[in-house]
Design a protein around this motif. Structure first.
Motif, mmCIF file in Angstrom:
data_model
loop_
_atom_site.group_PDB
_atom_site.id
_atom_site.type_symbol
_atom_site.label_atom_id
_atom_site.label_comp_id
_atom_site.label_asym_id
_atom_site.label_seq_id
_atom_site.Cartn_x
_atom_site.Cartn_y
_atom_site.Cartn_z
ATOM 1 N N ALA A 80 15.307 53.379 43.646
ATOM 2 C CA ALA A 80 17.224 54.187 42.430
ATOM 3 C C ALA A 80 17.776 53.027 42.056
ATOM 4 O O ALA A 80 18.233 53.822 40.473
ATOM 5 C CB ALA A 80 17.577 54.219 44.287
ATOM 6 N N MET A 81 17.604 51.890 42.206
ATOM 7 C CA MET A 81 18.326 50.767 40.721
ATOM 8 C C MET A 81 17.987 51.766 39.616
ATOM 9 O O MET A 81 18.563 51.469 38.749
ATOM 10 C CB MET A 81 17.823 49.922 41.482
ATOM 11 N N HIS A 83 16.011 53.968 38.612
ATOM 12 C CA HIS A 83 16.605 55.325 38.222
ATOM 13 C C HIS A 83 17.500 55.019 37.496
ATOM 14 O O HIS A 83 18.013 55.783 36.121
ATOM 15 C CB HIS A 83 16.518 56.038 39.419
ATOM 16 N N TYR A 84 18.476 55.128 38.432
ATOM 17 C CA TYR A 84 20.010 55.202 38.364
ATOM 18 C C TYR A 84 20.522 53.511 36.428
ATOM 19 O O TYR A 84 21.756 54.109 35.625
ATOM 20 C CB TYR A 84 20.744 54.741 38.861
ATOM 21 N N THR B 84 23.420 48.629 46.766
ATOM 22 C CA THR B 84 23.381 49.207 45.219
ATOM 23 C C THR B 84 24.370 50.324 44.932
ATOM 24 O O THR B 84 24.893 50.481 43.488
ATOM 25 C CB THR B 84 21.877 50.173 46.061
ATOM 26 N N HIS B 87 27.498 48.634 42.898
ATOM 27 C CA HIS B 87 26.420 48.207 42.121
ATOM 28 C C HIS B 87 26.415 49.030 40.791
ATOM 29 O O HIS B 87 26.983 48.946 39.314
ATOM 30 C CB HIS B 87 25.030 46.813 42.436
ATOM 31 N N ILE B 88 25.594 49.779 41.008
ATOM 32 C CA ILE B 88 25.654 51.520 39.899
ATOM 33 C C ILE B 88 26.587 51.647 39.618
ATOM 34 O O ILE B 88 26.733 52.043 38.311
ATOM 35 C CB ILE B 88 24.442 52.270 40.508
ATOM 36 N N PHE B 94 28.680 53.844 32.811
ATOM 37 C CA PHE B 94 29.357 54.692 33.838
ATOM 38 C C PHE B 94 30.584 54.608 34.342
ATOM 39 O O PHE B 94 31.420 55.207 33.877
ATOM 40 C CB PHE B 94 28.361 54.262 35.009
ATOM 41 N N VAL B 112 22.574 62.515 35.902
ATOM 42 C CA VAL B 112 23.127 62.510 37.322
ATOM 43 C C VAL B 112 24.360 63.951 37.888
ATOM 44 O O VAL B 112 23.661 63.828 38.262
ATOM 45 C CB VAL B 112 24.574 61.227 37.419
ATOM 46 N N LEU B 334 29.037 60.464 40.608
ATOM 47 C CA LEU B 334 28.057 59.317 40.742
ATOM 48 C C LEU B 334 27.976 59.240 41.451
ATOM 49 O O LEU B 334 26.643 58.432 42.543
ATOM 50 C CB LEU B 334 28.321 58.613 39.618
ATOM 51 N N VAL B 338 24.126 58.544 44.210
ATOM 52 C CA VAL B 338 22.992 57.743 44.420
ATOM 53 C C VAL B 338 23.509 57.252 45.904
ATOM 54 O O VAL B 338 22.167 57.294 46.216
ATOM 55 C CB VAL B 338 23.746 56.367 43.794
ATOM 56 N N SER B 341 21.338 59.595 47.461
ATOM 57 C CA SER B 341 19.590 59.664 46.577
ATOM 58 C C SER B 341 18.898 58.564 48.014
ATOM 59 O O SER B 341 17.718 58.833 47.425
ATOM 60 C CB SER B 341 19.471 59.626 45.099
ATOM 61 N N LEU B 342 19.600 57.847 47.666
ATOM 62 C CA LEU B 342 19.517 56.960 48.468
ATOM 63 C C LEU B 342 18.681 57.455 50.156
ATOM 64 O O LEU B 342 17.418 56.825 51.040
ATOM 65 C CB LEU B 342 19.814 55.801 48.978
#
Lengths: 526, 447, 121
Positions: A80-81, A83-84, B84, B87-88, B94, B112, B334, B338, B341-342
């Motif tokens: 995931a990390m 990918h994004y 995570t 962080h993203i 973004f 996304v 987003l 994320v 997705s996790l």
């Protein structure tokens, strides 16, 4: 001597570049990865979270329980990390370079604000938590309100609208409520031809018909046309000031006077407040309602499209109609008026659930406190200085739409200087990408042919402005010299070339769908 | 001033290039009467340390949900968000990018959004999702107005189980647009009553499941009744994690589904920013509000994504647009994507099962207290209970025991006459000890 | 075939008028991506909205050149809006309308008059 000759070469080989450009064997582009959709990976059945096992059954829910698979892939945490982060690298951002979108105010987003919004006392706070447990949040809303009211010279503010367009809606609903309270429902709203699309859209939303007001040759509201179109059925005018041509409406006080004389209210689109904050108070101009985009003037990040926040300041005449909720001082501290009854009986209703964009309030307040009253004034001055500097430097090669006099926070050019080059505004903007800059706002405002609207904001250094101007001068020179392919095919160096928007609209593919026999089918639920 | 790069020298040089003597010359168009020369009665600039001190002090005056036993829900839910995710969403590319109007340099955001739209459509069991609305309540109002465009009818029936803030928002906004909004009497099991209110003038019925009292409902019969009358069924959900356990709106016949997506990836944030989910059947897509991302190819034939069907939107259609929305909840989308997705299907189902199990435990513990009645029989992670007295007073009393017991219904809707009803939610963040402490304290206070 | 100043064309067969947009209009609009055709049975009035034609960047109203009742809409445009660009004055028609007053048809511009009108733009 001892001759040690093993080891790797330490300078590039002298190899001629390939004529047709270089292509990798796999379609890769160096460190810029082609990245499949999450649905195209082997993630069916995977998960990137560790959750405890559940021993209870959902037998109390009977046939309400989902029996079919949802169709969601999962990724482990490293996947995931990656990918994004890979996707992120395909984006331009204000943290990378100047982002000169006119009307959008893409300024630096201080990270202190992010840190403050993530304090547990704000981020982990429930909107319906008991009043004694939310006094800090209400205090912050109260202080933010004080700053917004003071900076605008307006007596009231509705904090709850969630973005600029939502703020416009709030303002027009207050105006409508005020007219209805007088038993004088009116039907029309006047909007200049240069307005943001949200203005007529909002007016129509509230049930008003929209009449356009003409613009003068020097880019301002045509007073004679305004006067002709004002009448007893006009509920409001919606004027952006500074306007979308980046110009201050010199006759703004007269516009307000004429509007009020006709019994209408003056809605000001505050999208461009950044140009005047700390120097001009909209309340002194006769404004009745104005939204403030906290994600523009007060630096909350745009986040790839949102979230924003659009508090609306209101005049005495409109204040009683403000929507719930709001903060009031009570004997036991601060409290919230959440219902449109009793003292709030005139409130026109509610804009959304809960109390507005608290996360944005924290960021905006941290920004205001950091700049202070003195810093905010400097913000406006530097924003205007930067825009005028760009206008001055580029006027030699491009044609300013309104060459006479200064502009405010954004410099507007038309495309007459491109005439005969075969290059359009769009081509020019796309070629800017190859030079490492995000394009300016194009083809807006509609009143200027092939418009290019450049808003640098105050957070650009002179060095960066010079770098930007030199890139545009070089491009303009190339366009005039007939280097058309540089523009028509642009961008060449971006993560993608120009995209086929016609195909996207003719055959809309709005979700990923498994292709039979090609893509993996979602696993059935266990 | 740390956010301003220009030096006094720069400013002087730049004024020289412009040909202006002073900065005031650049503000010459501002009428003299409107020039504010005296300083504002506001503090001057402050360093990071000072600002941090002030804001930390304010944050400290609040009691964070994680500070102890906590049971508030009512449209906003406390869930664990993986590290995570944060962080993203703080990646510069973004966080500090604009709406992806230049697709060549915004493929990150666009891909996304395409993933987000696909995930949301899958969760709700419908065909297409937009790129987000402000929140669930405004999405609900937009859905009602969309139903008007689709059916060309003006009447909307709101179930009595709809979150009162959603009802008020819809009443305010959709009524302003000229719709007749019929809000049915607030009641715990109000859903079935909407069927009788459907007539040939009805554009849509709006039903929430799980509803504001936590009641989960099979809306299939309502969908059938609505469709028989030529009306649309709009299904509202305020707890998106429930999609992991319950039948989706699409499976039950919804034409439009809207939801508050905060539960996935987003913090409580005292009510905002949140994220409105909006999905519908494919044939209705041209009446949809908001941005849509679609797949296409670039000049080299490589797959890419663009914003599409923009002629519905305000920047093109102006006063004929489907909505005035511009800024949406991109970054919250987003975070949602994320997190989801996790989780994946496996994780979401497990998370939903845990939430439901926690609520079962909570319901059982509270039902055992003499004088307390659990009103919600079929629930996901939230229940309504009837107390022997005023719920607001009980919440205040339990606060002294260190427990935030939930949301008194009267705070959402004082006119409903349900002053003794308390809404209590449990999630994966709720400890069994929290439930025990709540039950014991409540038992003591009642006893 | 007859034409309007708003760049619609009409051809008449008995009392049934077939209506579309001219080649000039199709060229000016650029790539057509969607056509919102009228419902069958709808009454339309000359000069009022009949259909909406969309390109990527704009949505344009198409006005009814004549008053009447919609008999048929061109369903093929839903799947293939590009037909409007490829054959604007043939397969790219929008709607067939049953008209009451054939004299109104004669009052519209003929090809020569429309071409002359285009020269003035």
């Amino acid at each position: 001597m001892t001759m040690q000759t093993v080891g790797r070469p330490t300078r590039p080989e002298d190899v001629q570049p390939l004529d047709s450009g270089f292509a990798s064997l796999t379609g890769g582009r160096g460190l810029l990865q082609d990245e499949a959709l999450i649905f195209e990976r082997d993630g069916w059945g995977k998960t990137g979270v560790d959750l405890p096992a559940v021993d209870a059954a959902a037998d109390d829910l009977g046939d309400l329980v989902r029996t079919s698979p949802i169709g969601l892939p999962g990724l482990s945490e490293p996947e995931a990390m990656r990918h994004y982060v890979r996707l992120s690298q395909k984006n331009h951002a204000i943290d990378l370079a100047l982002y000169p979108l006119g009307s959008c105010t893409m300024k630096h987003n201080p990270r202190l604000n992010e840190k403050m919004a993530r304090l547990a006392g704000f981020a982990d706070l429930h909107p319906m938590a008991p009043l004694p447990t939310i006094q800090g949040a209400l205090t912050l809303m109260d202080r933010l309100s004080h700053w917004l009211k003071t900076l605008t010279g307006m007596p009231a503010v509705a904090l709850s609208p969630k973005a600029g367009a939502h703020g416009e809606l709030c303002g027009l609903l207050a105006i409508r409520a005020a007219h209805e309270a007088k038993g004088d429902p009116r039907r029309r709203v006047l909007v200049p031809t240069s307005a943001h699309g949200t203005n007529p859209a909002t007016a129509a939303f509230v049930g008003y018909s929209v009449t356009e007001i003409a613009q003068t040759d020097d880019g301002r509201v045509d007073l004679a046309d305004l006067e002709a179109k004002l009448g007893p059925d006009v509920a409001a005018i919606m004027v952006t000031n500074p306007n979308t041509c980046g110009l201050f409406e010199r006759d703004i006080i007269e516009i307000a006077r004429l509007t009020h004389a006709a019994g209408a209210y003056f809605y000001c689109d505050g999208a461009n407040f950044n140009a005047i904050v700390g120097r001009v108070r909209p309340g002194d101009l006769g404004v009745d309602a104005m939204h403030i985009n906290l994600h523009k003037t007060f630096s909350t990040p745009h986040g790839g499209g949102g979230p924003g926040a659009g508090p609306v300041v209101l005049s005495e005449a409109l204040a009683p109609f403000a929507p719930a909720p709001w903060v009031v001082h009570g004997p036991e501290g601060l409290t919230l008026v959440e219902e449109t009854v009793e003292e709030a009986a005139q409130a026109f209703g509610r804009m959304s659930a809960f109390h507005g964009q608290m996360g944005m309030f924290v960021r905006a307040y941290a920004y205001m406190r950091s700049h202070g009253a003195d810093g905010l004034r400097q913000v406006a001055e530097d924003a205007v200085l930067n825009a005028n500097y760009i206008k001055a430097r580029l006027s030699g090669v491009m044609t300013p739409a309104f060459p006479e006099g200064p502009c405010m926070h954004e410099a507007l050019f038309d495309d007459s200087w491109l005439e005969g080059t075969g290059v359009t505004t769009l081509d020019f903007a796309k070629a800017m990408i190859d030079e490492g800059f995000h394009p300016m706002t194009m083809y807006f405002p509609l009143v200027v042919h092939g418009a290019m609207l450049i808003e640098p904001t105050e957070t650009e250094s002179k060095q960066e402005l010079d770098r930007f101007c030199e890139a545009l001068i070089a491009l303009a020179t190339a366009a005039k010299a007939g280097d058309v392919d540089r523009f028509k095919g642009a961008p060449y160096l971006a993560p993608m070339r120009r995209l086929d928007e016609t195909l996207a609209a003719r055959k809309p593919r709005l979700t990923w769908k498994p292709e039979p026999g090609v893509a993996p089918a979602p696993l059935a639920a266990e | 001033m740390r956010y301003l790069p220009l030096t006094p020298d720069d400013r002087a040089q730049m004024l020289g290039v412009i040909g202006a003597a002073t900065i005031d010359d650049l503000f010459a168009d501002v009428p003299a009467a409107a020039r504010k020369s005296e300083p504002f009665d506001l503090p001057h600039h402050a360093g990071e340390l000072e600002v941090e001190r002030e804001l930390s002090a304010l944050a400290g005056l609040n009691r964070a949900a994680g500070a102890g036993p906590f049971f508030c829900g009512a449209g906003a839910y406390r869930h664990h968000v993986p590290a995570t995710v944060d962080h993203i969403i703080q990646r510069s590319e973004f966080l500090t990018s604009y709406t992806p109007y230049q697709p060549e340099i915004a493929q990150g955001t666009l891909q996304v959004l395409f993933e987000f739209q696909t995930q949301v459509a899958a969760l709700t069991g419908l065909d297409v999702a937009n790129a987000s609305m402000y929140d669930g309540s405004t999405a609900c109002a937009e859905a009602v107005m969309m139903a008007r465009r689709v059916t060309r009818r003006k009447r909307a029936v709101l179930s009595g189980g709809l979150h009162p803030h959603y009802a008020a928002t819809t009443q305010t906004i959709a009524h302003a647009e000229g719709m007749d909004i019929v809000r049915q009497t607030v009641a715990i099991d109000a859903e079935a009553a909407v069927i009788e209110a459907i007539d040939s003038e009805t554009a849509c019925v709006v039903v929430q499941t799980p509803n504001v009292f936590g009641v989960a409902t099979d809306v299939t019969a309502i969908a059938e009744a609505a469709h028989a009358a030529g009306a649309l069924l709009i299904v509202v959900t305020t707890e998106a994690v429930s999609y992991g356990l319950l039948k989706s709106p699409g499976e039950m016949g919804a034409d439009i589904a809207v939801a508050e997506g905060q539960s996935i990836g987003n913090a409580l944030n005292f009510g905002g920013p949140y994220i409105g989910l909006f999905t519908c059947k494919e044939k209705l897509v041209r009446q949809m509000p908001g941005r849509l991302c679609g797949e296409t190819v670039d000049a080299d034939g490589r797959r890419g994504f663009v914003l599409t069907l923009s002629t519905r939107e305000q920047h093109i259609r102006r006063d004929k647009a489907t909505s005035n929305i511009c800024t949406n909840s991109g970054l919250c989308a987003l975070a949602f994507t994320v997190h989801l997705s996790l989780l994946g299907e496996t994780g979401l189902r497990q998370l939903a099962a845990i939430n439901h199990a926690k609520a079962q435990r909570l319901a059982k513990a509270l039902a055992a207290i003499p004088g307390v009645e659990v009103l919600t029989k079929r629930y996901f992670n939230e229940i309504a209970i009837r107390l022997p007295g005023n719920a607001t007073q009980m919440v205040e009393a339990l606060l002294e025991d260190g427990i935030v017991a939930g949301v008194p219904f009267s705070r959402l809707d004082p006119a409903a006459g349900l002053d003794d009803v308390l809404l209590c939610a449990a999630t994966e963040t709720t400890l069994d000890e929290d439930i025990d402490a709540f039950a014991q304290a409540l038992s003591r206070r009642i006893g | 075939m007859r034409f309007t100043k708003d760049h619609e064309w009409v051809s008449l067969d008995g009392d049934v008028a077939t209506i579309g947009i001219t080649a000039y209009a199709a060229e000016q609009l650029g790539d057509v991506v969607f056509v919102e055709t009228p419902e069958v049975g709808k009454s339309v009035t000359a000069g009022e909205g009949l259909a909406v034609v969309e390109s990527v960047k704009a949505a344009s109203d198409v006005y009814a050149p004549l008053t009447g009742e919609v008999l048929e809409a061109n369903a093929a445009l839903a799947e293939a809006p590009e037909t409007v660009n490829q054959a604007p004055e043939a397969d790219g028609w929008f709607a067939k309308v049953k008209i009451a007053d054939a004299s109104a048809y004669e009052a519209l511009m003929d090809r020569a008059a429309y071409d002359a009108f285009l020269e003035t733009l």
